[in-house]
Write a protein that holds these residues in place. Sequence first.
Motif, PDB file in Angstrom:
ATOM      1  N   GLN A 100      12.266   0.830   3.372  1.00 22.58           N
ATOM      2  CA  GLN A 100      13.067  -0.190   3.863  1.00 22.58           C
ATOM      3  C   GLN A 100      12.289  -0.413   5.517  1.00 22.58           C
ATOM      4  O   GLN A 100      12.322  -1.229   5.998  1.00 22.58           O
ATOM      5  CB  GLN A 100      14.424   0.071   3.921  1.00 22.58           C
ATOM      6  CG  GLN A 100      14.679  -0.650   4.589  1.00 22.58           C
ATOM      7  CD  GLN A 100      16.701  -0.445   4.442  1.00 22.58           C
ATOM      8  OE1 GLN A 100      17.249   0.425   4.320  1.00 22.58           O
ATOM      9  NE2 GLN A 100      17.488  -1.157   5.717  1.00 22.58           N
ATOM     10  N   ARG A 143      14.510   5.019   2.242  1.00 22.18           N
ATOM     11  CA  ARG A 143      14.773   4.723   4.170  1.00 22.18           C
ATOM     12  C   ARG A 143      13.387   4.261   4.485  1.00 22.18           C
ATOM     13  O   ARG A 143      13.942   3.305   4.997  1.00 22.18           O
ATOM     14  CB  ARG A 143      15.374   6.019   4.641  1.00 22.18           C
ATOM     15  CG  ARG A 143      16.010   4.596   5.710  1.00 22.18           C
ATOM     16  CD  ARG A 143      16.974   3.864   6.373  1.00 22.18           C
ATOM     17  NE  ARG A 143      17.081   3.480   7.538  1.00 22.18           N
ATOM     18  CZ  ARG A 143      17.923   2.946   8.003  1.00 22.18           C
ATOM     19  NH1 ARG A 143      17.674   0.770   7.656  1.00 22.18           N
ATOM     20  NH2 ARG A 143      18.180   2.627   9.301  1.00 22.18           N
ATOM     21  N   PHE A 144      12.318   5.019   4.953  1.00 21.78           N
ATOM     22  CA  PHE A 144      11.264   5.372   5.448  1.00 21.78           C
ATOM     23  C   PHE A 144      11.043   3.343   5.399  1.00 21.78           C
ATOM     24  O   PHE A 144      10.301   2.904   5.694  1.00 21.78           O
ATOM     25  CB  PHE A 144      10.303   6.379   5.161  1.00 21.78           C
ATOM     26  CG  PHE A 144       9.315   6.543   6.332  1.00 21.78           C
ATOM     27  CD1 PHE A 144      10.095   7.117   7.808  1.00 21.78           C
ATOM     28  CD2 PHE A 144       7.913   5.831   5.652  1.00 21.78           C
ATOM     29  CE1 PHE A 144       8.629   6.624   8.861  1.00 21.78           C
ATOM     30  CE2 PHE A 144       7.175   5.746   6.947  1.00 21.78           C
ATOM     31  CZ  PHE A 144       7.460   6.532   8.141  1.00 21.78           C
ATOM     32  N   ALA A 185       0.660  -0.830   0.004  1.00 22.98           N
ATOM     33  CA  ALA A 185       0.365  -0.055   0.461  1.00 22.98           C
ATOM     34  C   ALA A 185       0.625   1.295   0.090  1.00 22.98           C
ATOM     35  O   ALA A 185       0.439   2.591  -0.536  1.00 22.98           O
ATOM     36  CB  ALA A 185      -1.264   0.515   1.608  1.00 22.98           C
ATOM     37  N   MET A 186       2.459   1.604   0.140  1.00 15.20           N
ATOM     38  CA  MET A 186       2.896   2.307   0.303  1.00 15.20           C
ATOM     39  C   MET A 186       3.266   2.634  -1.158  1.00 15.20           C
ATOM     40  O   MET A 186       2.993   1.829  -1.901  1.00 15.20           O
ATOM     41  CB  MET A 186       4.677   2.121   0.812  1.00 15.20           C
ATOM     42  CG  MET A 186       4.594   2.145   2.451  1.00 15.20           C
ATOM     43  SD  MET A 186       6.209   2.080   3.197  1.00 15.20           S
ATOM     44  CE  MET A 186       6.296  -0.129   3.154  1.00 15.20           C
ATOM     45  N   GLY A 187       2.892   4.278  -1.669  1.00 15.80           N
ATOM     46  CA  GLY A 187       2.677   4.962  -2.888  1.00 15.80           C
ATOM     47  C   GLY A 187       4.334   5.415  -3.175  1.00 15.80           C
ATOM     48  O   GLY A 187       5.684   4.787  -1.926  1.00 15.80           O
ATOM     49  N   PRO A 188       4.360   5.376  -4.566  1.00 18.43           N
ATOM     50  CA  PRO A 188       5.995   5.458  -4.860  1.00 18.43           C
ATOM     51  C   PRO A 188       6.101   7.042  -4.147  1.00 18.43           C
ATOM     52  O   PRO A 188       7.644   6.823  -4.103  1.00 18.43           O
ATOM     53  CB  PRO A 188       5.909   6.166  -5.868  1.00 18.43           C
ATOM     54  CG  PRO A 188       3.507   6.517  -6.289  1.00 18.43           C
ATOM     55  CD  PRO A 188       3.161   5.733  -5.326  1.00 18.43           C
ATOM     56  N   LYS A 189       6.127   7.916  -3.316  1.00 22.68           N
ATOM     57  CA  LYS A 189       6.938   8.893  -3.560  1.00 22.68           C
ATOM     58  C   LYS A 189       7.627   8.573  -1.561  1.00 22.68           C
ATOM     59  O   LYS A 189       7.309   9.112  -1.293  1.00 22.68           O
ATOM     60  CB  LYS A 189       5.927  10.285  -2.812  1.00 22.68           C
ATOM     61  CG  LYS A 189       5.411  10.392  -4.227  1.00 22.68           C
ATOM     62  CD  LYS A 189       4.613  11.758  -4.351  1.00 22.68           C
ATOM     63  CE  LYS A 189       3.985  11.977  -5.564  1.00 22.68           C
ATOM     64  NZ  LYS A 189       2.255  12.126  -5.306  1.00 22.68           N
ATOM     65  N   THR A 190       7.058   7.864  -1.140  1.00 24.13           N
ATOM     66  CA  THR A 190       7.880   6.651  -0.070  1.00 24.13           C
ATOM     67  C   THR A 190       9.116   7.210   0.400  1.00 24.13           C
ATOM     68  O   THR A 190      10.196   6.560  -0.873  1.00 24.13           O
ATOM     69  CB  THR A 190       7.291   5.484   0.131  1.00 24.13           C
ATOM     70  OG1 THR A 190       6.190   5.105   0.485  1.00 24.13           O
ATOM     71  CG2 THR A 190       7.796   5.281   2.250  1.00 24.13           C
TER      72      THR A 190
END
Lengths: 289, 289
Positions: free
Chosen positions: B28, B25-26, B17-22
């Motif tokens: 990971q 390092r966060f 669900a994490m988007g491409p702008k994450t």
Amino acid sequence: MASHRFDPNFTDNVINAMGPKTNPRFRQLMTGLIKHVHDFARENELTVEEWMAAVQFMNWAGQMSDNKRNEGQLVCDVIGLESLVDEITFTLAEEAQDIPTATAILGPFFRADTPFRENGTNIVRTPAKGGVMAFMHGRVVDFVTKKPLVGATVEVWQASTNGLYEQQDPEQEEFNLRGKFKTDNDGRYSLYCLRPTPYPVPDDGPAGKLLHLMDRHPFRPAHIHIIALCNGYKALTTQIFDRNDPYLTNDSVFAVKDSLVVDFVPRKDDPQAGLELNYDVKLVPSDEA
Amino acid sequence: MASHRFDPNFTDNVINAMGPKTNPRFRQLMTGLIKHVHDFARENELTVEEWMAAVQFMNWAGQMSDNKRNEGQLVCDVIGLESLVDEITFTLAEEAQDIPTATAILGPFFRADTPFRENGTNIVRTPAKGGVMAFMHGRVVDFVTKKPLVGATVEVWQASTNGLYEQQDPEQEEFNLRGKFKTDNDGRYSLYCLRPTPYPVPDDGPAGKLLHLMDRHPFRPAHIHIIALCNGYKALTTQIFDRNDPYLTNDSVFAVKDSLVVDFVPRKDDPQAGLELNYDVKLVPSDEA
């Protein structure tokens, strides 16, 4: 055997510090938690700054929490933990041949002091802009015998069309969009409510910060919360979801299950509501029954 | 491949669900955290009640935290996390051939606003019952060249004999048992302080509850906190421990390292102190230097 290059005894030392009077289940949980937290730190070579940011984040969640808001719970929800724990509970119940209505998470907006209302009551106490009225009704039945359960309690709560539950919104009357209903002699309950609408979880705190950092949206698909209780039966906590909702496949708290998706259908000749939802709740006899 | 009997896609769904702008390092860290937290819940078949107890526990830690107390940090400390993160940091520095004085955790009682004092000052501003005076002195040197560093800062803080740091104890003068010292032209610093005494970490909150449930004592071995700073050198945060302390092998926050254990020796002909501690601090040049 440690498979990393850090002190190979460190984690065992922490675990083995637990004394003999530790409750066995608590020992099991702390052993697992310490192992996973330490492995996480080692695998990612967590820095002091990252760890301290996480501490401040969790302290912030606690400081924001009170009787009306549980931010620590919401942080768990956005990383799927409440839904996962719910799924574990449901899977174990299935394995024990208890296959009731599927469960879903309680969520942070439940209120223990919600009042009883007559069947057929409209729970919309404060007008909701753009709200669409629905008549929700059904029976509470014994999962095994299918017989209706008389005097069971069905508690429902939902957000208004502005995305807020009443305790989040000073404009809403207390207990707006909430109610407890007793099933009648046919096991039936009924109420008027809003067709639920999608809303964002509160994103002005740590959970919202986390969602933002993960580049995720905060929306939950439209749903109605339900708790059903009956003497001699296991309590059921669930949510039902509107099949038409665009967020059905990407709930920000991962609570949707296929069997909880319901259809609102047109209702004729009712001046109070143009839609109808027929929803039966199945309860499983408790072990003691 | 999932090696459990629960929904095999659940954890991947949450991670994906994490988007491409994450931030990479966060991403990971969150990927690792979500995996470990979910594995922990599944492996231990965490119940709703246990999970909710943990949420309330963490909220309680946040609510207890303020400018003078960091309970979230203390909870991490009693499960060894701060010391582990410190060890990871130190190991990485060693691998990069930066082998300075061993580090230790900051702990929750550091104050950023501690004043400077003259060398030779007695930091015992409020008499400590049963306290034994010691003269602490030494040099700050370049780890590589061994040359003394002029104008370096050595900051120390310690608990009083009642086990309390000054910000925990209204009876102690502000900044009692704290001070910052500048090294002189020979790189020397000096002060009078107490021989440190063991004390329990605060056990009136969630961290204390956790220790109790794990059947563990709350004591830390006697120690003095040190931060050393010098332009062109990496900051050093450490603690030094008294070799005679009975808790040296079972520190409640797991911070002791062999190289940080020191000896207080008798001091003659000094009316102010019967003991002496000679302790040199070695600093590593920073990358920019």
